[in-house]
Write a protein that holds these residues in place. Structure first.
Motif, PDB file in Angstrom:
ATOM      1  N   UNK A  12      18.903  11.671 -15.389  1.00 16.98           N
ATOM      2  CA  UNK A  12      18.347  12.052 -14.084  1.00 16.98           C
ATOM      3  C   UNK A  12      17.320  13.182 -14.250  1.00 16.98           C
ATOM      4  N   UNK A  13      17.651  14.189 -15.012  1.00 13.00           N
ATOM      5  CA  UNK A  13      16.719  15.306 -15.236  1.00 13.00           C
ATOM      6  C   UNK A  13      15.454  14.795 -15.935  1.00 13.00           C
ATOM      7  N   UNK A  14      15.625  13.866 -16.883  1.00  6.80           N
ATOM      8  CA  UNK A  14      14.457  13.285 -17.554  1.00  6.80           C
ATOM      9  C   UNK A  14      13.575  12.529 -16.556  1.00  6.80           C
ATOM     10  N   UNK A  15      14.200  11.828 -15.623  1.00 11.19           N
ATOM     11  CA  UNK A  15      13.433  11.142 -14.572  1.00 11.19           C
ATOM     12  C   UNK A  15      12.652  12.148 -13.729  1.00 11.19           C
ATOM     13  N   UNK A  16      13.301  13.200 -13.314  1.00 15.78           N
ATOM     14  CA  UNK A  16      12.640  14.205 -12.467  1.00 15.78           C
ATOM     15  C   UNK A  16      11.455  14.814 -13.207  1.00 15.78           C
ATOM     16  N   UNK A  17      11.667  15.205 -14.455  1.00 16.00           N
ATOM     17  CA  UNK A  17      10.587  15.818 -15.233  1.00 16.00           C
ATOM     18  C   UNK A  17       9.465  14.817 -15.491  1.00 16.00           C
ATOM     19  N   UNK A  18       9.824  13.634 -15.962  1.00 10.61           N
ATOM     20  CA  UNK A  18       8.815  12.619 -16.300  1.00 10.61           C
ATOM     21  C   UNK A  18       8.019  12.160 -15.102  1.00 10.61           C
ATOM     22  N   UNK A  19       8.692  11.859 -13.998  1.00 10.74           N
ATOM     23  CA  UNK A  19       7.973  11.409 -12.812  1.00 10.74           C
ATOM     24  C   UNK A  19       7.140  12.527 -12.199  1.00 10.74           C
ATOM     25  N   UNK A  20       7.649  13.747 -12.209  1.00 14.92           N
ATOM     26  CA  UNK A  20       6.861  14.866 -11.696  1.00 14.92           C
ATOM     27  C   UNK A  20       5.593  15.050 -12.520  1.00 14.92           C
ATOM     28  N   UNK A  21       5.724  14.980 -13.818  1.00 11.41           N
ATOM     29  CA  UNK A  21       4.566  15.121 -14.706  1.00 11.41           C
ATOM     30  C   UNK A  21       3.577  13.996 -14.480  1.00 11.41           C
ATOM     31  N   UNK A  76       0.827  -1.210   0.000  1.00  9.91           N
ATOM     32  CA  UNK A  76       0.000   0.000   0.000  1.00  9.91           C
ATOM     33  C   UNK A  76       0.858   1.255   0.000  1.00  9.91           C
ATOM     34  N   UNK A  77       1.924   1.265   0.810  1.00  8.92           N
ATOM     35  CA  UNK A  77       2.770   2.453   0.946  1.00  8.92           C
ATOM     36  C   UNK A  77       3.695   2.647  -0.256  1.00  8.92           C
ATOM     37  N   UNK A  78       4.206   1.569  -0.820  1.00  5.33           N
ATOM     38  CA  UNK A  78       5.226   1.692  -1.873  1.00  5.33           C
ATOM     39  C   UNK A  78       4.674   1.636  -3.294  1.00  5.33           C
ATOM     40  N   UNK A  79       3.505   1.040  -3.475  1.00  6.98           N
ATOM     41  CA  UNK A  79       2.971   0.878  -4.832  1.00  6.98           C
ATOM     42  C   UNK A  79       1.597   1.507  -4.984  1.00  6.98           C
ATOM     43  N   UNK A  80       0.661   1.092  -4.147  1.00  9.80           N
ATOM     44  CA  UNK A  80      -0.736   1.509  -4.323  1.00  9.80           C
ATOM     45  C   UNK A  80      -0.914   3.025  -4.244  1.00  9.80           C
ATOM     46  N   UNK A  81      -0.452   3.632  -3.174  1.00  6.97           N
ATOM     47  CA  UNK A  81      -0.667   5.071  -2.993  1.00  6.97           C
ATOM     48  C   UNK A  81       0.107   5.927  -3.996  1.00  6.97           C
ATOM     49  N   UNK A  82       1.428   5.753  -4.134  1.00  3.94           N
ATOM     50  CA  UNK A  82       2.138   6.663  -5.035  1.00  3.94           C
ATOM     51  C   UNK A  82       1.938   6.371  -6.521  1.00  3.94           C
ATOM     52  N   UNK A  83       1.844   5.110  -6.911  1.00  7.20           N
ATOM     53  CA  UNK A  83       1.808   4.773  -8.334  1.00  7.20           C
ATOM     54  C   UNK A  83       0.383   4.650  -8.854  1.00  7.20           C
ATOM     55  N   UNK A  84      -0.452   3.903  -8.172  1.00  4.48           N
ATOM     56  CA  UNK A  84      -1.804   3.660  -8.666  1.00  4.48           C
ATOM     57  C   UNK A  84      -2.731   4.832  -8.367  1.00  4.48           C
ATOM     58  N   UNK A  85      -2.753   5.256  -7.113  1.00  4.86           N
ATOM     59  CA  UNK A  85      -3.647   6.345  -6.716  1.00  4.86           C
ATOM     60  C   UNK A  85      -3.035   7.725  -6.919  1.00  4.86           C
ATOM     61  N   UNK A  86      -1.742   7.779  -7.174  1.00  2.00           N
ATOM     62  CA  UNK A  86      -1.005   9.034  -7.367  1.00  2.00           C
ATOM     63  C   UNK A  86      -1.159   9.963  -6.162  1.00  2.00           C
ATOM     64  N   UNK A  87      -1.098   9.380  -4.983  1.00  2.00           N
ATOM     65  CA  UNK A  87      -1.191  10.150  -3.744  1.00  2.00           C
ATOM     66  C   UNK A  87       0.193  10.203  -3.108  1.00  2.00           C
ATOM     67  N   UNK A  88       1.062  10.998  -3.665  1.00  2.00           N
ATOM     68  CA  UNK A  88       2.404  11.119  -3.121  1.00  2.00           C
ATOM     69  C   UNK A  88       2.601  12.553  -2.644  1.00  2.00           C
ATOM     70  N   UNK A  89       3.180  12.676  -1.469  1.00  2.00           N
ATOM     71  CA  UNK A  89       3.396  14.010  -0.902  1.00  2.00           C
ATOM     72  C   UNK A  89       4.653  14.640  -1.505  1.00  2.00           C
TER      73      UNK A  89
END
Length: 131
Positions: A105-114, A57-70
């Protein structure tokens, strides 16, 4: 035989994913996604227990599936990715490799942030109005 192989691979990826919580160079989320994949094909009991666990729930469900990351969670994630990229960047004296690592690294930051800040699409059910 297939189920035994899938269960064994799922067990290995579960251990690696759990170790990844403490070691920054092991990606917890990737290994937990693999664990879910392997256990889904081998054992309903272990799959259901795993996806209901607090680790999943903490590592996959909330941040990846539900996009609930602080914001703190995103900063922690980017810091861990930075550590992983800095290790080869500092160990190998090759300018082209360092530039490539910086670009990736910059591509990761931009892509994951988006991806993680993009609003989640809500699917409409059959009985719901289209307003």
């Amino acid at each position: 035989m297939k189920k035994i192989l899938y269960f064994s691979l799922g067990s290995v990826t579960f251990v690696l994913g759990t170790l990844g919580m403490f070691l920054p160079f092991l990606p917890t989320t990737v290994f937990y996604l693999l664990t879910a994949f392997f256990w889904l094909r081998s054992s309903d009991k272990y799959y259901n227990r795993f996806i209901q666990s607090s680790f999943y729930q903490r590592c996959v469900e909330e941040p990846i599936v539900k996009k609930q990351i602080t914001n703190k969670g995103m900063l922690k994630m980017f810091a861990m990715i930075l550590v992983v990229f800095l290790i080869p960047g500092l160990l190998v004296d090759n300018t082209i490799m360092r530039i490539t690592l910086a670009i990736v690294y910059v591509a990761h930051v931009i892509g994951l942030s988006w991806y993680l800040r993009k609003p989640k699409k809500v699917k409409m059910g059959l009985g719901e109005p289209n307003d």
